[in-house]
Structure formats: C-alpha cells, structure tokens
Design a protein around this motif. Structure first.
Motif, PDB file in Angstrom:
ATOM      1  N   ARG A  86       0.836  -1.209   0.000  1.00  0.00           N
ATOM      2  CA  ARG A  86       0.000   0.000   0.000  1.00  0.00           C
ATOM      3  C   ARG A  86       0.864   1.249   0.000  1.00  0.00           C
ATOM      4  O   ARG A  86       0.578   2.209  -0.732  1.00  0.00           O
ATOM      5  CB  ARG A  86      -0.917  -0.015   1.218  1.00  0.00           C
ATOM      6  N   ARG A  87       1.921   1.263   0.803  1.00  0.00           N
ATOM      7  CA  ARG A  87       2.803   2.431   0.847  1.00  0.00           C
ATOM      8  C   ARG A  87       3.483   2.661  -0.505  1.00  0.00           C
ATOM      9  O   ARG A  87       3.591   3.802  -0.970  1.00  0.00           O
ATOM     10  CB  ARG A  87       3.862   2.259   1.943  1.00  0.00           C
ATOM     11  N   LEU A  88       3.945   1.594  -1.138  1.00  0.00           N
ATOM     12  CA  LEU A  88       4.577   1.730  -2.442  1.00  0.00           C
ATOM     13  C   LEU A  88       3.578   2.281  -3.468  1.00  0.00           C
ATOM     14  O   LEU A  88       3.927   3.117  -4.309  1.00  0.00           O
ATOM     15  CB  LEU A  88       5.132   0.387  -2.909  1.00  0.00           C
ATOM     16  N   ASP A  89       2.351   1.807  -3.378  1.00  0.00           N
ATOM     17  CA  ASP A  89       1.316   2.282  -4.301  1.00  0.00           C
ATOM     18  C   ASP A  89       1.039   3.768  -4.073  1.00  0.00           C
ATOM     19  O   ASP A  89       0.834   4.525  -5.028  1.00  0.00           O
ATOM     20  CB  ASP A  89       0.037   1.454  -4.111  1.00  0.00           C
ATOM     21  N   GLN A  90       1.036   4.182  -2.807  1.00  0.00           N
ATOM     22  CA  GLN A  90       0.837   5.603  -2.503  1.00  0.00           C
ATOM     23  C   GLN A  90       1.976   6.442  -3.082  1.00  0.00           C
ATOM     24  O   GLN A  90       1.751   7.521  -3.618  1.00  0.00           O
ATOM     25  CB  GLN A  90       0.739   5.813  -0.990  1.00  0.00           C
ATOM     26  N   GLY A  91       3.200   5.938  -2.959  1.00  0.00           N
ATOM     27  CA  GLY A  91       4.332   6.654  -3.537  1.00  0.00           C
ATOM     28  C   GLY A  91       4.194   6.785  -5.043  1.00  0.00           C
ATOM     29  O   GLY A  91       4.491   7.844  -5.621  1.00  0.00           O
ATOM     30  N   LEU A  92       3.747   5.728  -5.705  1.00  0.00           N
ATOM     31  CA  LEU A  92       3.546   5.783  -7.148  1.00  0.00           C
ATOM     32  C   LEU A  92       2.391   6.708  -7.517  1.00  0.00           C
ATOM     33  O   LEU A  92       2.422   7.355  -8.585  1.00  0.00           O
ATOM     34  CB  LEU A  92       3.321   4.377  -7.700  1.00  0.00           C
ATOM     35  N   ASP A  93       1.383   6.809  -6.654  1.00  0.00           N
ATOM     36  CA  ASP A  93       0.319   7.803  -6.876  1.00  0.00           C
ATOM     37  C   ASP A  93       0.915   9.211  -6.948  1.00  0.00           C
ATOM     38  O   ASP A  93       0.550  10.017  -7.811  1.00  0.00           O
ATOM     39  CB  ASP A  93      -0.707   7.763  -5.737  1.00  0.00           C
ATOM     40  N   VAL A  94       1.831   9.504  -6.028  1.00  0.00           N
ATOM     41  CA  VAL A  94       2.480  10.810  -6.003  1.00  0.00           C
ATOM     42  C   VAL A  94       3.303  11.014  -7.277  1.00  0.00           C
ATOM     43  O   VAL A  94       3.241  12.074  -7.914  1.00  0.00           O
ATOM     44  CB  VAL A  94       3.375  10.960  -4.753  1.00  0.00           C
ATOM     45  N   CYS A  95       4.080  10.007  -7.657  1.00  0.00           N
ATOM     46  CA  CYS A  95       4.881  10.096  -8.886  1.00  0.00           C
ATOM     47  C   CYS A  95       4.002  10.400 -10.089  1.00  0.00           C
ATOM     48  O   CYS A  95       4.349  11.230 -10.942  1.00  0.00           O
ATOM     49  CB  CYS A  95       5.636   8.796  -9.126  1.00  0.00           C
ATOM     50  N   GLN A  96       2.879   9.718 -10.157  1.00  0.00           N
ATOM     51  CA  GLN A  96       1.973   9.917 -11.285  1.00  0.00           C
ATOM     52  C   GLN A  96       1.442  11.341 -11.314  1.00  0.00           C
ATOM     53  O   GLN A  96       1.422  11.990 -12.368  1.00  0.00           O
ATOM     54  CB  GLN A  96       0.824   8.921 -11.203  1.00  0.00           C
ATOM     55  N   ALA A  97       1.024  11.859 -10.165  1.00  0.00           N
ATOM     56  CA  ALA A  97       0.484  13.217 -10.108  1.00  0.00           C
ATOM     57  C   ALA A  97       1.555  14.268 -10.383  1.00  0.00           C
ATOM     58  O   ALA A  97       1.288  15.308 -10.974  1.00  0.00           O
ATOM     59  CB  ALA A  97      -0.158  13.454  -8.738  1.00  0.00           C
ATOM     60  N   LEU A  98       2.768  13.971  -9.948  1.00  0.00           N
ATOM     61  CA  LEU A  98       3.876  14.917 -10.066  1.00  0.00           C
ATOM     62  C   LEU A  98       4.529  14.880 -11.447  1.00  0.00           C
ATOM     63  O   LEU A  98       5.168  15.852 -11.863  1.00  0.00           O
ATOM     64  CB  LEU A  98       4.911  14.579  -8.992  1.00  0.00           C
ATOM     65  N   GLY A  99       4.372  13.763 -12.146  1.00  0.00           N
ATOM     66  CA  GLY A  99       5.108  13.572 -13.388  1.00  0.00           C
ATOM     67  C   GLY A  99       6.525  13.104 -13.128  1.00  0.00           C
ATOM     68  O   GLY A  99       7.415  13.289 -13.960  1.00  0.00           O
ATOM     69  N   GLY A 100       6.754  12.489 -11.972  1.00  0.00           N
ATOM     70  CA  GLY A 100       8.082  12.003 -11.615  1.00  0.00           C
ATOM     71  C   GLY A 100       8.413  10.711 -12.335  1.00  0.00           C
ATOM     72  O   GLY A 100       7.516   9.951 -12.725  1.00  0.00           O
ATOM     73  N   THR A 101       9.707  10.462 -12.484  1.00  0.00           N
ATOM     74  CA  THR A 101      10.135   9.272 -13.221  1.00  0.00           C
ATOM     75  C   THR A 101      11.081   8.373 -12.422  1.00  0.00           C
ATOM     76  O   THR A 101      11.648   7.427 -12.967  1.00  0.00           O
ATOM     77  CB  THR A 101      10.812   9.666 -14.547  1.00  0.00           C
ATOM     78  N   HIS A 102      11.301   8.690 -11.144  1.00  0.00           N
ATOM     79  CA  HIS A 102      12.017   7.728 -10.302  1.00  0.00           C
ATOM     80  C   HIS A 102      11.451   7.772  -8.891  1.00  0.00           C
ATOM     81  O   HIS A 102      10.931   8.797  -8.443  1.00  0.00           O
ATOM     82  CB  HIS A 102      13.537   7.976 -10.294  1.00  0.00           C
ATOM     83  N   MET A 103      11.534   6.632  -8.203  1.00  0.00           N
ATOM     84  CA  MET A 103      11.172   6.569  -6.796  1.00  0.00           C
ATOM     85  C   MET A 103      12.196   5.696  -6.085  1.00  0.00           C
ATOM     86  O   MET A 103      12.453   4.559  -6.495  1.00  0.00           O
ATOM     87  CB  MET A 103       9.770   5.989  -6.596  1.00  0.00           C
TER      88      MET A 103
END
Length: 271
Positions: A86-103
C-alpha cells in the motif's frame, strides 16, 4: 568529455533558495516530502501543485524518495507485506500526479543477514519470495508509468546482493541506487569494500546516486568535503560506466548543497 551534472534531494521548503541553481543546468531533482505516512495518508495533492508551480522551467529529471520508515520489502509477515504494498502504491500515486520518473526504495539486506548467509538455507528462497510478493505489483505499475524504482543500499555489505536480487526479480522497472554515505558506513564499520566498489558493482544498472559525505561510522549526510570519502575514486568509477545515473546531493543541511556542488566542480569532477 562533458562532466556529469549534479542534482539534489530537497523538500518544497528548500526550493526557493535553490531555484536559480536548479535552472542553471538540467539538474535532476528528488523531492523528499512524501516519505512520511502522515503525508501519504492525508491530502498530498496541494503539495504536488506547489511543486509544479515552483518547478516551472525546471529541465532536469524529477522523482521522489519513496516511503520507507519502519518496514522492509522482505518481511516474512504477509500482513506487513500488505502494508508495504500500500505504501509503495501511494508513492507511485504521487509520482503519477507529479510527473516524476524515479522513486527511491530501500534495500532489504542487513548486516545480520550477511553474517548469517547460508546458515539457514531455506531463508534464500523465503527471502526472495517475500520480496517478489511485495514488489511485483509496484514493478508492473511503475513499468507502465515509465517510473524507475531505484533500490538504494542501506546496510548492504556485499555490493552485489542487490544486483542479484533485482536480476532474480527480472529487472522490470528496477535499477540500482548507491548512497555514498551508506556505502562508506558499511566500509568503515562492517568491513565492506570502499564506495567506488559499489559504483562498479552496479555498472550499467546504476540509475541513481545519493551523494553525501560521512566519516565511515554513521549516516552523516554531511556537505561534500567535510567527511572522508575519496571523491576522485567515486567519480572515476562513474566515468567508467555508460549509465547516466541521477547524481543527487542528499545532505542533512540543505545550505550545503550548492557549496558541495562548487567543491566537486573545483575538483573538476562534476558541474
């Protein structure tokens, strides 16, 4: 040959003081506002909007440090693994909203595990099974999003452990990260090889580097030049690989970011 361009790990509060520096070259940026559970469990969308506004005109690559406090991706407890997913998915939610390409995610290897390697043979398969169960969905989602999960060394004593783990996981959306201070701690305190060996071990799979200085005793995150890491050897190792990792200055005192960059520039190692 052009020198590698340095980036930094910053919070939103740090961006104004570094805005001009971030725009003077295509500097990579890692936002670190999203590691805390209380941020991820509440409405973080205003933080993303603030970041987008502050980063207007930024040309470097963008990513985040993912959540990590209090757990490992190799937990043998299925209930804990569910929380981690769940935490990893939340981090990817942020990446998606931000337009980020690494986590950034953390390595599961420990000093304890290194010293007990082979003592309990069944643990090898159990460990891999736990990591695969934890990361599979995140790997698939990150791959579809164009996000790379960079696995950072923490207590890793053997620089090849993460390489072999990611190889076993199929490398989907995975790359290696080297934290210089963590490697220097492992070298000074647990008998691991020097920092440049970690760079060499990652090779073409190196996607990300946290640059921090330290004393080989603890995770200091000091300004570059204030510790005992041999920086020419680190950058010599980087020069021998074709990968173009994000070189992220990750310092405890953000006032040291630009002086650190100038220090490495004066040595002719980076810009």
């Amino acid at each position: 040959m052009s020198l590698p361009i340095l980036g930094a790990a910053l919070t939103l509060a740090d961006l104004p003081a570094h805005a001009d520096w971030l725009r003077e070259a295509p500097r990579d940026l890692e936002l670190q506002d999203f590691v805390e559970a209380d941020v991820l469990d509440n409405d973080w969308h205003p933080l993303v909007q603030r970041a987008k506004q502050a980063l207007d005109g930024h040309k470097g690559r963008l990513g985040i440090h993912g959540p990590f406090w209090g757990w490992t991706i190799a937990s043998y407890d299925p209930a804990v693994r569910a929380v981690v997913r769940r935490r990893l998915d939340q981090g990817l939610d942020v990446c998606q909203a931000l337009g980020g390409t690494h986590m950034v995610i953390h390595s599961p290897f420990s000093t304890w595990g290194y010293n007990h390697k082979g003592l309990y043979p069944a643990d090898t398969d159990r460990f891999l099974s736990a990591v695969r169960d934890t990361l599979s969905a995140a790997q698939d989602r990150a791959d579809a999003m164009g996000v790379t999960l960079v696995m950072e060394n923490i207590e890793d004593r053997d620089p090849m452990d993460r390489f072999h783990l990611c190889e076993a996981l199929g490398w989907k959306a995975l790359a290696l990260s080297v934290d210089t201070g963590h490697a220097h701690y492992a070298h000074g305190f647990t008998g691991a090889p020097p920092v440049d060996f970690y760079i060499r071990a990652a090779g073409e799979r190196l996607g990300h580097v946290h640059l921090q200085d330290a004393d080989g005793y603890a995770d200091r995150h000091w300004q570059i030049g204030h510790g005992t890491i041999l920086w020419p050897s680190v950058f010599a190792a980087l020069a021998k690989i074709e990968a173009q990792p994000r070189l992220i200055l990750e310092l405890k005192d953000k006032a040291g970011v630009i002086p650190s960059a100038r220090y490495l520039q004066a040595l002719g190692l980076a810009e």
